[in-house]
Design a protein around this motif. Structure first.
Motif, PDB file in Angstrom:
ATOM      1  N   ALA A  29      -4.302   6.469   1.955  1.00 22.25           N
ATOM      2  CA  ALA A  29      -3.248   6.070   1.278  1.00 22.25           C
ATOM      3  C   ALA A  29      -3.595   4.440   0.916  1.00 22.25           C
ATOM      4  CB  ALA A  29      -1.852   5.928   2.062  1.00 22.25           C
ATOM      5  N   GLY A  30      -2.910   3.279   1.137  1.00 21.83           N
ATOM      6  CA  GLY A  30      -3.491   2.087   0.850  1.00 21.83           C
ATOM      7  C   GLY A  30      -4.750   1.842   1.518  1.00 21.83           C
ATOM      8  N   MET A  32      -5.343   0.184   4.439  1.00 19.75           N
ATOM      9  CA  MET A  32      -5.638  -0.867   5.129  1.00 19.75           C
ATOM     10  C   MET A  32      -5.949  -1.068   6.567  1.00 19.75           C
ATOM     11  SD  MET A  32      -5.297  -3.282   2.805  1.00 19.75           S
ATOM     12  CE  MET A  32      -6.163  -2.264   1.938  1.00 19.75           C
ATOM     13  N   PRO A  36     -10.874  -0.170   7.523  1.00 18.32           N
ATOM     14  CA  PRO A  36     -11.459  -0.905   8.606  1.00 18.32           C
ATOM     15  C   PRO A  36     -11.985  -0.057  10.000  1.00 18.32           C
ATOM     16  CG  PRO A  36      -9.512  -2.012   8.135  1.00 18.32           C
ATOM     17  CD  PRO A  36      -9.629  -0.670   7.059  1.00 18.32           C
ATOM     18  N   ALA A  96       8.305  -8.193   3.234  1.00 22.68           N
ATOM     19  CA  ALA A  96       7.698  -9.302   2.663  1.00 22.68           C
ATOM     20  C   ALA A  96       6.826  -9.924   3.890  1.00 22.68           C
ATOM     21  CB  ALA A  96       8.832 -10.360   2.272  1.00 22.68           C
ATOM     22  N   HIS A  97       6.812  -9.583   4.981  1.00 25.34           N
ATOM     23  CA  HIS A  97       6.468 -10.118   6.111  1.00 25.34           C
ATOM     24  C   HIS A  97       5.381  -9.449   7.021  1.00 25.34           C
ATOM     25  CE1 HIS A  97       9.857 -12.857   5.738  1.00 25.34           C
ATOM     26  NE2 HIS A  97       8.993 -13.753   5.953  1.00 25.34           N
ATOM     27  N   ASP A 100      -0.415  -9.892   4.913  1.00 25.48           N
ATOM     28  CA  ASP A 100      -0.473 -11.096   3.856  1.00 25.48           C
ATOM     29  C   ASP A 100      -0.720 -10.330   2.708  1.00 25.48           C
ATOM     30  OD1 ASP A 100      -3.127 -10.248   3.067  1.00 25.48           O
ATOM     31  OD2 ASP A 100      -4.056 -11.012   5.112  1.00 25.48           O
ATOM     32  N   PRO A 101      -0.474 -11.428   1.437  1.00 23.05           N
ATOM     33  CA  PRO A 101      -0.216 -10.669   0.353  1.00 23.05           C
ATOM     34  C   PRO A 101      -1.337  -9.596  -0.251  1.00 23.05           C
ATOM     35  CG  PRO A 101       0.060 -13.094   0.129  1.00 23.05           C
ATOM     36  CD  PRO A 101      -0.495 -12.781   1.485  1.00 23.05           C
ATOM     37  N   ALA A 102      -2.522  -9.905   0.141  1.00 21.49           N
ATOM     38  CA  ALA A 102      -3.558  -8.773  -0.383  1.00 21.49           C
ATOM     39  C   ALA A 102      -3.233  -7.610   0.398  1.00 21.49           C
ATOM     40  CB  ALA A 102      -4.754  -9.276  -0.024  1.00 21.49           C
ATOM     41  N   VAL A 103      -2.787  -7.570   1.634  1.00 18.88           N
ATOM     42  CA  VAL A 103      -2.453  -6.302   2.478  1.00 18.88           C
ATOM     43  C   VAL A 103      -1.113  -5.716   1.812  1.00 18.88           C
ATOM     44  CG1 VAL A 103      -1.704  -5.323   4.659  1.00 18.88           C
ATOM     45  CG2 VAL A 103      -3.712  -6.781   4.559  1.00 18.88           C
ATOM     46  N   ARG A 104      -0.221  -6.430   1.192  1.00 21.06           N
ATOM     47  CA  ARG A 104       1.032  -5.888   1.003  1.00 21.06           C
ATOM     48  C   ARG A 104       0.628  -5.422  -0.462  1.00 21.06           C
ATOM     49  NH1 ARG A 104       2.963 -10.696   3.542  1.00 21.06           N
ATOM     50  NH2 ARG A 104       3.128 -11.876   1.686  1.00 21.06           N
ATOM     51  N   HIS A 105       0.072  -5.784  -1.206  1.00 24.73           N
ATOM     52  CA  HIS A 105      -0.135  -5.358  -2.628  1.00 24.73           C
ATOM     53  C   HIS A 105      -1.147  -3.792  -2.505  1.00 24.73           C
ATOM     54  CE1 HIS A 105       1.291  -8.885  -4.267  1.00 24.73           C
ATOM     55  NE2 HIS A 105       1.563  -8.147  -5.133  1.00 24.73           N
ATOM     56  N   LYS A 106      -1.703  -3.550  -1.454  1.00 21.30           N
ATOM     57  CA  LYS A 106      -2.572  -2.374  -1.325  1.00 21.30           C
ATOM     58  C   LYS A 106      -1.798  -1.393  -0.543  1.00 21.30           C
ATOM     59  CE  LYS A 106      -6.249  -0.150  -2.757  1.00 21.30           C
ATOM     60  NZ  LYS A 106      -6.191   0.993  -2.302  1.00 21.30           N
TER      61      LYS A 106
ATOM     62  N   VAL B  43     -13.401  -7.361   7.061  1.00 21.80           N
ATOM     63  CA  VAL B  43     -12.157  -6.421   7.711  1.00 21.80           C
ATOM     64  C   VAL B  43     -10.925  -6.594   7.387  1.00 21.80           C
ATOM     65  CG1 VAL B  43     -13.556  -5.460   9.801  1.00 21.80           C
ATOM     66  CG2 VAL B  43     -12.548  -7.698   9.971  1.00 21.80           C
ATOM     67  N   SER B  56      -2.970  -7.060  -9.296  1.00 22.64           N
ATOM     68  CA  SER B  56      -2.579  -7.393  -7.759  1.00 22.64           C
ATOM     69  C   SER B  56      -3.840  -8.064  -6.994  1.00 22.64           C
ATOM     70  CB  SER B  56      -1.979  -6.154  -7.150  1.00 22.64           C
ATOM     71  OG  SER B  56      -0.770  -5.924  -7.648  1.00 22.64           O
ATOM     72  N   PRO B  57      -3.308  -8.982  -5.979  1.00 22.24           N
ATOM     73  CA  PRO B  57      -4.285  -9.573  -5.189  1.00 22.24           C
ATOM     74  C   PRO B  57      -4.781  -8.512  -4.181  1.00 22.24           C
ATOM     75  CG  PRO B  57      -2.388 -10.551  -4.753  1.00 22.24           C
ATOM     76  CD  PRO B  57      -1.962  -9.759  -5.878  1.00 22.24           C
ATOM     77  N   VAL B  58      -6.022  -8.352  -3.879  1.00 22.46           N
ATOM     78  CA  VAL B  58      -6.575  -7.417  -3.094  1.00 22.46           C
ATOM     79  C   VAL B  58      -7.759  -7.830  -2.086  1.00 22.46           C
ATOM     80  CG1 VAL B  58      -5.617  -5.078  -4.026  1.00 22.46           C
ATOM     81  CG2 VAL B  58      -7.860  -5.944  -4.433  1.00 22.46           C
ATOM     82  N   ASN B  59      -8.043  -7.384  -1.081  1.00 26.87           N
ATOM     83  CA  ASN B  59      -9.014  -7.720  -0.163  1.00 26.87           C
ATOM     84  C   ASN B  59     -10.047  -6.619  -0.701  1.00 26.87           C
ATOM     85  OD1 ASN B  59      -8.140  -9.885   1.784  1.00 26.87           O
ATOM     86  ND2 ASN B  59      -7.161  -8.231   2.996  1.00 26.87           N
ATOM     87  N   LEU B  62     -11.756  -4.127   1.596  1.00 29.36           N
ATOM     88  CA  LEU B  62     -10.894  -2.938   2.223  1.00 29.36           C
ATOM     89  C   LEU B  62     -10.357  -1.993   1.089  1.00 29.36           C
ATOM     90  CD1 LEU B  62      -8.029  -4.498   4.736  1.00 29.36           C
ATOM     91  CD2 LEU B  62     -10.376  -3.718   4.913  1.00 29.36           C
ATOM     92  N   MET B 111      -6.258 -15.806  -5.275  1.00 32.65           N
ATOM     93  CA  MET B 111      -4.906 -15.570  -4.473  1.00 32.65           C
ATOM     94  C   MET B 111      -3.923 -16.465  -5.242  1.00 32.65           C
ATOM     95  SD  MET B 111      -2.998 -13.915  -2.560  1.00 32.65           S
ATOM     96  CE  MET B 111      -3.904 -12.964  -1.628  1.00 32.65           C
ATOM     97  N   PHE B 129       2.579 -19.542   2.417  1.00 33.84           N
ATOM     98  CA  PHE B 129       3.051 -18.101   2.529  1.00 33.84           C
ATOM     99  C   PHE B 129       1.909 -17.393   1.897  1.00 33.84           C
ATOM    100  CE2 PHE B 129       5.743 -14.415   2.432  1.00 33.84           C
ATOM    101  CZ  PHE B 129       5.803 -13.888   3.629  1.00 33.84           C
ATOM    102  N   ALA B 130       1.910 -17.710   0.517  1.00 34.32           N
ATOM    103  CA  ALA B 130       0.912 -16.978  -0.348  1.00 34.32           C
ATOM    104  C   ALA B 130      -0.539 -16.950   0.251  1.00 34.32           C
ATOM    105  CB  ALA B 130       1.133 -17.397  -1.823  1.00 34.32           C
ATOM    106  N   GLY B 133      -3.223 -15.386   4.157  1.00 33.16           N
ATOM    107  CA  GLY B 133      -4.370 -14.476   4.407  1.00 33.16           C
ATOM    108  C   GLY B 133      -5.566 -14.978   4.129  1.00 33.16           C
TER     109      GLY B 133
END
Lengths: 270, 161
Positions: A29-30, A32, A36, A96-97, A100-106, B43, B56-59, B62, B111, B129-130, B133
Protein backbone atom coordinates in the motif's frame (compact mmCIF):
# COMPACT_ATOMS: atom_id res chain seq x y z
CA UNK A 1 16.39 -6.27 0.82
CA UNK A 2 16.19 -9.54 -1.05
CA UNK A 3 15.43 -9.74 -4.73
CA UNK A 4 11.75 -9.71 -5.59
CA UNK A 5 9.25 -9.42 -8.40
CA UNK A 6 7.26 -6.20 -8.59
CA UNK A 7 3.79 -5.97 -10.10
CA UNK A 8 1.69 -2.86 -10.44
CA UNK A 9 -2.01 -3.68 -10.11
CA UNK A 10 -4.47 -1.69 -12.21
CA UNK A 11 -7.57 -2.74 -10.26
CA UNK A 12 -8.52 -4.74 -7.16
CA UNK A 13 -9.47 -7.68 -9.38
CA UNK A 14 -6.10 -7.44 -11.12
CA UNK A 15 -4.30 -7.42 -7.74
CA UNK A 16 -6.13 -10.55 -6.59
CA UNK A 17 -5.26 -12.27 -9.86
CA UNK A 18 -1.58 -11.29 -9.56
CA UNK A 19 -1.50 -12.52 -5.95
CA UNK A 20 -2.26 -16.06 -7.05
CA UNK A 21 1.02 -16.26 -8.99
CA UNK A 22 3.89 -15.91 -6.50
CA UNK A 23 4.79 -18.16 -3.55
CA UNK A 24 5.16 -15.43 -0.92
CA UNK A 25 3.11 -12.49 -2.08
CA UNK A 26 2.60 -9.22 -0.25
CA UNK A 27 0.43 -6.27 -1.15
CA UNK A 28 2.21 -2.92 -1.08
CA UNK A 29 0.00 0.00 0.00
CA UNK A 30 1.97 3.05 1.17
CA UNK A 31 4.89 0.87 2.24
CA UNK A 32 5.63 2.93 5.34
CA UNK A 33 5.90 -0.23 7.46
CA UNK A 34 6.45 -2.91 4.85
CA UNK A 35 9.53 -1.33 3.23
CA UNK A 36 11.38 -0.90 6.58
CA UNK A 37 10.39 -4.48 7.50
CA UNK A 38 11.83 -5.70 4.20
CA UNK A 39 15.06 -3.78 4.82
CA UNK A 40 15.57 -5.55 8.13
CA UNK A 41 14.51 -8.78 6.41
CA UNK A 42 11.68 -9.31 8.86
CA UNK A 43 9.67 -9.56 5.69
CA UNK A 44 11.02 -11.03 2.47
CA UNK A 45 8.23 -11.43 -0.07
CA UNK A 46 8.96 -13.09 -3.40
CA UNK A 47 6.40 -10.83 -5.07
CA UNK A 48 5.15 -7.35 -4.28
CA UNK A 49 1.85 -6.19 -5.68
CA UNK A 50 1.63 -2.41 -5.69
CA UNK A 51 -1.89 -1.19 -4.85
CA UNK A 52 -0.84 2.46 -5.11
CA UNK A 53 -2.25 3.08 -8.56
CA UNK A 54 -5.76 1.69 -8.15
CA UNK A 55 -8.24 4.53 -8.62
CA UNK A 56 -11.17 2.68 -7.02
CA UNK A 57 -9.28 2.53 -3.70
CA UNK A 58 -8.82 6.29 -3.41
CA UNK A 59 -11.00 9.08 -2.11
CA UNK A 60 -13.42 10.08 0.63
CA UNK A 61 -17.20 10.16 0.34
CA UNK A 62 -19.33 11.96 2.89
CA UNK A 63 -23.10 11.82 2.63
CA UNK A 64 -24.88 13.24 5.62
CA UNK A 65 -23.16 11.56 8.54
CA UNK A 66 -22.06 8.53 6.55
CA UNK A 67 -18.37 8.47 5.75
CA UNK A 68 -16.55 6.12 3.38
CA UNK A 69 -12.76 6.36 3.11
CA UNK A 70 -11.10 4.41 0.31
CA UNK A 71 -8.33 2.12 1.57
CA UNK A 72 -5.74 3.79 -0.67
CA UNK A 73 -6.40 7.26 0.74
CA UNK A 74 -3.30 8.76 2.36
CA UNK A 75 -3.23 10.16 5.88
CA UNK A 76 -2.56 13.63 4.39
CA UNK A 77 -5.70 13.34 2.24
CA UNK A 78 -7.78 12.23 5.23
CA UNK A 79 -6.38 15.13 7.28
CA UNK A 80 -7.13 17.72 4.59
CA UNK A 81 -10.62 16.63 3.49
CA UNK A 82 -13.02 19.48 4.28
CA UNK A 83 -16.21 17.40 4.19
CA UNK A 84 -14.77 14.91 6.67
CA UNK A 85 -13.56 17.76 8.88
CA UNK A 86 -17.11 19.11 8.97
CA UNK A 87 -18.73 15.84 10.17
CA UNK A 88 -15.95 14.11 12.11
CA UNK A 89 -13.01 16.43 12.89
CA UNK A 90 -11.58 13.90 15.35
CA UNK A 91 -10.61 11.56 12.49
CA UNK A 92 -9.07 14.44 10.49
CA UNK A 93 -7.12 15.47 13.57
CA UNK A 94 -5.94 11.90 14.19
CA UNK A 95 -4.71 11.60 10.59
CA UNK A 96 -2.95 14.97 10.80
CA UNK A 97 -0.84 13.66 13.68
CA UNK A 98 0.30 10.32 12.28
CA UNK A 99 4.09 10.20 11.83
CA UNK A 100 5.45 13.20 9.92
CA UNK A 101 4.48 14.88 6.61
CA UNK A 102 6.56 12.48 4.49
CA UNK A 103 4.83 9.48 6.08
CA UNK A 104 1.40 11.09 5.86
CA UNK A 105 1.75 11.70 2.13
CA UNK A 106 2.54 8.06 1.37
CA UNK A 107 0.99 5.96 4.14
CA UNK A 108 -2.63 4.87 3.66
CA UNK A 109 -5.54 4.03 5.96
CA UNK A 110 -5.94 0.59 4.38
CA UNK A 111 -2.27 -0.23 4.82
CA UNK A 112 -2.29 0.96 8.41
CA UNK A 113 -5.27 -1.13 9.51
CA UNK A 114 -4.20 -4.23 7.54
CA UNK A 115 -0.83 -4.03 9.31
CA UNK A 116 -2.52 -3.45 12.71
CA UNK A 117 0.56 -2.21 14.53
CA UNK A 118 -0.34 -2.20 18.25
CA UNK A 119 0.72 1.46 18.45
CA UNK A 120 -1.07 2.65 15.27
CA UNK A 121 -3.70 5.38 15.63
CA UNK A 122 -6.44 4.32 13.20
CA UNK A 123 -7.43 1.07 14.99
CA UNK A 124 -8.57 3.13 18.01
CA UNK A 125 -10.74 5.33 15.82
CA UNK A 126 -12.28 2.42 13.94
CA UNK A 127 -13.12 0.49 17.10
CA UNK A 128 -14.58 3.51 18.92
CA UNK A 129 -16.57 4.55 15.85
CA UNK A 130 -17.92 1.01 15.39
CA UNK A 131 -16.63 1.25 11.82
CA UNK A 132 -16.99 -1.36 9.12
CA UNK A 133 -13.96 -2.58 7.20
CA UNK A 134 -14.91 -3.35 3.62
CA UNK A 135 -12.81 -5.87 1.69
CA UNK A 136 -13.02 -7.29 -1.81
CA UNK A 137 -14.94 -10.22 -0.31
CA UNK A 138 -17.03 -9.03 2.65
CA UNK A 139 -17.70 -6.47 5.34
CA UNK A 140 -16.12 -6.88 8.78
CA UNK A 141 -17.01 -4.97 11.95
CA UNK A 142 -13.93 -3.26 13.45
CA UNK A 143 -14.44 -5.25 16.69
CA UNK A 144 -13.94 -8.46 14.70
CA UNK A 145 -11.29 -7.11 12.34
CA UNK A 146 -8.48 -6.40 14.81
CA UNK A 147 -7.62 -9.79 16.29
CA UNK A 148 -4.19 -9.32 17.92
CA UNK A 149 -0.71 -7.84 17.56
CA UNK A 150 -0.20 -7.28 13.82
CA UNK A 151 -3.10 -9.73 13.32
CA UNK A 152 -6.38 -9.10 11.54
CA UNK A 153 -9.34 -11.13 10.28
CA UNK A 154 -8.06 -10.74 6.71
CA UNK A 155 -7.62 -14.01 4.85
CA UNK A 156 -4.81 -14.74 2.38
CA UNK A 157 -5.15 -12.58 -0.69
CA UNK A 158 -8.00 -10.50 0.77
CA UNK A 159 -7.71 -6.73 0.23
CA UNK A 160 -9.17 -3.92 2.34
CA UNK A 161 -11.03 -1.66 -0.09
CA UNK A 162 -12.61 0.91 2.25
CA UNK A 163 -13.52 1.92 5.77
CA UNK A 164 -17.05 3.04 6.52
CA UNK A 165 -18.58 4.68 9.60
CA UNK A 166 -21.32 6.98 10.76
CA UNK A 167 -20.00 10.15 12.33
CA UNK A 168 -20.86 10.35 16.04
CA UNK A 169 -22.27 13.44 17.73
CA UNK A 170 -18.95 13.97 19.51
CA UNK A 171 -15.50 12.43 19.24
CA UNK A 172 -11.93 13.14 20.24
CA UNK A 173 -8.52 11.47 20.08
CA UNK A 174 -5.44 12.09 22.16
CA UNK A 175 -2.18 10.17 22.39
CA UNK A 176 0.91 10.17 24.55
CA UNK A 177 3.79 9.96 22.13
CA UNK A 178 6.89 7.92 22.71
CA UNK A 179 9.50 10.69 23.01
CA UNK A 180 11.80 9.01 20.46
CA UNK A 181 9.59 7.28 17.90
CA UNK A 182 6.51 9.51 18.35
CA UNK A 183 4.33 6.41 18.11
CA UNK A 184 1.41 6.30 20.55
CA UNK A 185 2.58 4.84 23.85
CA UNK A 186 -1.09 5.08 24.72
CA UNK A 187 -3.80 6.65 22.58
CA UNK A 188 -7.48 6.98 23.43
CA UNK A 189 -10.36 7.64 21.05
CA UNK A 190 -13.71 8.59 22.63
CA UNK A 191 -16.99 8.75 20.71
CA UNK A 192 -20.48 9.62 21.89
CA UNK A 193 -23.86 9.41 20.24
CA UNK A 194 -23.46 6.43 17.92
CA UNK A 195 -26.23 4.37 19.49
CA UNK A 196 -28.84 4.65 22.19
CA UNK A 197 -28.40 2.99 25.56
CA UNK A 198 -25.29 1.15 26.62
CA UNK A 199 -23.27 1.63 23.44
CA UNK A 200 -23.79 5.40 23.45
CA UNK A 201 -20.24 6.04 24.60
CA UNK A 202 -17.44 4.01 23.05
CA UNK A 203 -13.81 4.34 24.13
CA UNK A 204 -10.97 2.54 22.36
CA UNK A 205 -7.35 2.37 23.46
CA UNK A 206 -4.31 1.83 21.23
CA UNK A 207 -0.61 1.48 22.07
CA UNK A 208 -1.30 -0.06 25.47
CA UNK A 209 -2.94 -3.45 25.10
CA UNK A 210 -0.97 -6.69 24.98
CA UNK A 211 -3.33 -7.85 22.26
CA UNK A 212 -3.60 -4.56 20.44
CA UNK A 213 -6.53 -2.18 20.40
CA UNK A 214 -9.31 -2.69 22.99
CA UNK A 215 -12.35 -0.96 24.50
CA UNK A 216 -12.05 0.38 28.03
CA UNK A 217 -15.18 -0.61 29.94
CA UNK A 218 -14.12 1.48 32.94
CA UNK A 219 -13.79 4.73 30.99
CA UNK A 220 -16.98 3.98 29.05
CA UNK A 221 -18.91 3.50 32.30
CA UNK A 222 -17.62 6.79 33.72
CA UNK A 223 -18.35 8.76 30.54
CA UNK A 224 -21.79 7.19 30.15
CA UNK A 225 -22.81 8.83 33.43
CA UNK A 226 -21.53 12.19 32.32
CA UNK A 227 -19.64 12.93 29.10
CA UNK A 228 -17.17 15.28 30.70
CA UNK A 229 -13.39 15.21 31.25
CA UNK A 230 -13.94 15.50 35.02
CA UNK A 231 -15.99 12.28 34.99
CA UNK A 232 -12.85 10.31 34.08
CA UNK A 233 -10.89 11.66 37.03
CA UNK A 234 -9.94 8.92 39.48
CA UNK A 235 -11.23 6.04 37.32
CA UNK A 236 -9.19 2.88 37.96
CA UNK A 237 -8.11 1.14 34.77
CA UNK A 238 -6.67 -2.34 35.46
CA UNK A 239 -3.09 -2.85 34.28
CA UNK A 240 -3.72 -6.54 33.62
CA UNK A 241 -3.24 -7.29 29.88
CA UNK A 242 -1.45 -4.00 29.29
CA UNK A 243 2.01 -3.91 27.72
CA UNK A 244 5.16 -3.50 29.77
CA UNK A 245 8.36 -2.61 27.94
CA UNK A 246 11.43 -0.39 28.27
CA UNK A 247 9.30 2.66 27.51
CA UNK A 248 6.57 2.20 30.12
CA UNK A 249 5.25 -0.31 32.62
CA UNK A 250 1.71 -1.67 32.47
CA UNK A 251 0.79 0.48 35.49
CA UNK A 252 2.12 3.59 33.79
CA UNK A 253 0.10 2.79 30.67
CA UNK A 254 -3.01 2.24 32.80
CA UNK A 255 -2.53 5.74 34.23
CA UNK A 256 -1.98 7.09 30.71
CA UNK A 257 -5.30 5.61 29.55
CA UNK A 258 -7.08 7.78 32.13
CA UNK A 259 -5.13 10.94 31.30
CA UNK A 260 -5.51 10.51 27.53
CA UNK A 261 -9.23 9.75 27.96
CA UNK A 262 -9.60 12.99 29.90
CA UNK A 263 -7.85 15.00 27.20
CA UNK A 264 -9.72 13.25 24.39
CA UNK A 265 -13.06 13.96 26.10
CA UNK A 266 -12.14 17.60 26.60
CA UNK A 267 -11.29 17.79 22.88
CA UNK A 268 -14.57 16.10 21.95
CA UNK A 269 -16.49 18.67 23.98
CA UNK A 270 -14.58 21.69 22.66
CA UNK B 1 16.75 -9.08 -12.72
CA UNK B 2 16.81 -5.40 -13.62
CA UNK B 3 13.75 -3.57 -14.83
CA UNK B 4 13.62 -0.53 -17.07
CA UNK B 5 11.95 2.36 -15.26
CA UNK B 6 11.24 5.84 -16.55
CA UNK B 7 10.52 8.90 -14.46
CA UNK B 8 10.81 12.64 -14.73
CA UNK B 9 13.51 13.97 -12.42
CA UNK B 10 13.86 17.74 -12.12
CA UNK B 11 12.04 18.23 -15.39
CA UNK B 12 14.07 15.73 -17.36
CA UNK B 13 12.67 12.38 -18.39
CA UNK B 14 15.12 9.61 -17.59
CA UNK B 15 15.14 5.88 -18.11
CA UNK B 16 17.12 3.64 -15.78
CA UNK B 17 17.71 -0.10 -15.46
CA UNK B 18 17.24 -0.93 -11.77
CA UNK B 19 16.68 -3.97 -9.57
CA UNK B 20 13.06 -3.85 -8.29
CA UNK B 21 14.11 -3.92 -4.63
CA UNK B 22 16.25 -0.78 -4.88
CA UNK B 23 14.86 2.27 -3.08
CA UNK B 24 14.19 5.53 -4.90
CA UNK B 25 16.92 7.07 -2.72
CA UNK B 26 19.53 4.58 -3.91
CA UNK B 27 18.30 4.84 -7.50
CA UNK B 28 18.64 8.63 -7.44
CA UNK B 29 22.08 8.48 -5.84
CA UNK B 30 23.55 5.51 -7.72
CA UNK B 31 21.92 5.06 -11.12
CA UNK B 32 20.78 8.70 -11.26
CA UNK B 33 24.13 10.15 -10.09
CA UNK B 34 22.23 12.69 -8.01
CA UNK B 35 23.94 12.59 -4.64
CA UNK B 36 22.40 15.80 -3.28
CA UNK B 37 19.65 13.74 -1.65
CA UNK B 38 21.23 12.34 1.50
CA UNK B 39 21.09 8.90 3.03
CA UNK B 40 20.86 9.28 6.80
CA UNK B 41 19.01 6.58 8.70
CA UNK B 42 17.60 4.74 5.64
CA UNK B 43 14.48 3.72 7.63
CA UNK B 44 12.29 6.82 7.37
CA UNK B 45 13.17 8.42 10.68
CA UNK B 46 15.53 11.28 9.80
CA UNK B 47 14.06 12.98 6.72
CA UNK B 48 17.46 13.61 5.08
CA UNK B 49 16.26 11.80 1.94
CA UNK B 50 13.08 13.90 1.47
CA UNK B 51 12.19 14.47 -2.19
CA UNK B 52 8.95 15.66 -3.77
CA UNK B 53 7.14 12.90 -5.66
CA UNK B 54 4.13 13.92 -7.76
CA UNK B 55 3.82 17.06 -5.67
CA UNK B 56 4.05 15.38 -2.25
CA UNK B 57 7.04 15.16 0.11
CA UNK B 58 8.16 11.57 0.70
CA UNK B 59 11.06 9.77 2.34
CA UNK B 60 12.80 8.44 -0.77
CA UNK B 61 14.33 5.67 1.37
CA UNK B 62 10.81 4.27 1.96
CA UNK B 63 9.77 4.26 -1.69
CA UNK B 64 10.98 1.70 -4.18
CA UNK B 65 12.53 3.15 -7.32
CA UNK B 66 10.17 1.06 -9.38
CA UNK B 67 7.18 2.61 -7.57
CA UNK B 68 8.26 5.89 -9.15
CA UNK B 69 7.68 4.54 -12.68
CA UNK B 70 5.91 7.40 -14.49
CA UNK B 71 6.26 9.76 -11.51
CA UNK B 72 7.58 13.30 -11.38
CA UNK B 73 10.39 13.68 -8.87
CA UNK B 74 11.92 16.90 -7.59
CA UNK B 75 15.27 16.76 -5.81
CA UNK B 76 17.60 19.40 -4.40
CA UNK B 77 19.56 19.46 -7.69
CA UNK B 78 16.56 20.95 -9.47
CA UNK B 79 16.16 23.86 -7.06
CA UNK B 80 17.64 27.09 -8.34
CA UNK B 81 16.40 30.50 -9.37
CA UNK B 82 18.56 30.53 -12.50
CA UNK B 83 21.98 29.36 -13.67
CA UNK B 84 24.29 29.59 -10.64
CA UNK B 85 21.58 31.33 -8.64
CA UNK B 86 20.32 29.77 -5.42
CA UNK B 87 16.66 28.95 -4.96
CA UNK B 88 14.71 31.36 -2.76
CA UNK B 89 14.72 28.85 0.11
CA UNK B 90 18.46 28.18 -0.26
CA UNK B 91 19.11 31.92 -0.26
CA UNK B 92 17.22 32.31 3.02
CA UNK B 93 19.06 29.35 4.58
CA UNK B 94 22.33 31.14 3.71
CA UNK B 95 21.11 34.52 5.01
CA UNK B 96 19.97 33.04 8.33
CA UNK B 97 22.72 30.48 8.88
CA UNK B 98 20.17 27.68 8.53
CA UNK B 99 22.81 25.10 7.57
CA UNK B 100 25.69 23.92 9.70
CA UNK B 101 27.17 20.61 8.50
CA UNK B 102 24.58 20.63 5.71
CA UNK B 103 23.63 16.97 5.76
CA UNK B 104 19.99 17.55 6.70
CA UNK B 105 19.68 20.66 4.53
CA UNK B 106 18.59 19.17 1.16
CA UNK B 107 15.81 17.24 2.89
CA UNK B 108 14.68 20.25 4.89
CA UNK B 109 14.69 22.45 1.79
CA UNK B 110 12.51 19.97 -0.09
CA UNK B 111 10.14 19.67 2.88
CA UNK B 112 10.04 23.48 3.11
CA UNK B 113 9.16 23.73 -0.56
CA UNK B 114 6.32 21.25 -0.09
CA UNK B 115 5.07 23.20 2.94
CA UNK B 116 5.19 26.60 1.25
CA UNK B 117 3.42 25.34 -1.86
CA UNK B 118 0.53 24.20 0.35
CA UNK B 119 0.70 27.02 2.88
CA UNK B 120 2.61 30.14 1.79
CA UNK B 121 1.77 31.87 5.06
CA UNK B 122 2.78 29.48 7.86
CA UNK B 123 3.07 30.36 11.53
CA UNK B 124 6.20 29.39 13.43
CA UNK B 125 4.43 26.39 14.96
CA UNK B 126 3.20 25.27 11.53
CA UNK B 127 6.79 25.42 10.27
CA UNK B 128 8.01 23.34 13.22
CA UNK B 129 5.18 20.83 12.69
CA UNK B 130 6.04 20.55 8.98
CA UNK B 131 9.73 19.84 9.58
CA UNK B 132 9.08 17.52 12.55
CA UNK B 133 10.30 14.56 10.50
CA UNK B 134 13.55 16.25 9.46
CA UNK B 135 16.24 15.84 12.04
CA UNK B 136 19.24 18.17 12.43
CA UNK B 137 21.93 16.74 14.71
CA UNK B 138 24.29 19.74 14.65
CA UNK B 139 22.46 22.14 16.86
CA UNK B 140 18.85 23.24 16.88
CA UNK B 141 16.08 24.44 14.68
CA UNK B 142 15.85 28.18 15.47
CA UNK B 143 17.82 29.36 12.45
CA UNK B 144 16.18 26.82 10.18
CA UNK B 145 12.74 28.04 11.25
CA UNK B 146 13.84 31.67 10.78
CA UNK B 147 14.98 30.84 7.24
CA UNK B 148 11.69 29.16 6.36
CA UNK B 149 9.67 32.07 7.74
CA UNK B 150 11.85 34.53 5.79
CA UNK B 151 11.25 32.56 2.59
CA UNK B 152 7.51 32.70 3.26
CA UNK B 153 7.71 36.45 3.76
CA UNK B 154 9.43 36.87 0.39
CA UNK B 155 6.76 34.70 -1.23
CA UNK B 156 4.13 37.08 0.06
CA UNK B 157 6.09 39.93 -1.53
CA UNK B 158 5.66 38.24 -4.89
CA UNK B 159 8.70 36.02 -5.27
CA UNK B 160 8.05 32.48 -6.45
CA UNK B 161 9.13 29.01 -5.38
Amino acid sequence: MYSLNYHRASSVADAVKLAKKGDDVKYLAGGMTLIPAMKTRLSAPSDLIDLGHIGELKGIKVSGKNVTIGAGTTHAEVAANEKLKAVCPAVSDLAAHIGDPAVRHKGTIGGSIANNDPAADYPAALLALDATVVTNKREIAAAKFFTGLFETALKDGEIVTAVRFTAPAKAGYEKFRNPASRYAMTGVFVAKGKANGKDDVRVAVTGAGENGVFRSKEIEAALSKKFDAAAVEGVKVPSKNLMSDIHASADYRAALVVVMAKRATAKANS
Amino acid sequence: MKRLVSMTVNGEEIELAIPPYRTLLDVLRNEGRLTGTKKGCDVGDCGACTVIMDGSPVNSCLVLGIEAEGATIETIEGQHAGPDLPHLIQEKFMDHGGAQCGFCTPGIIMMTKALLKENPNPTESEVRFAIAGNICRCTGYAKIVDAVLAAAEDLRKGRTL
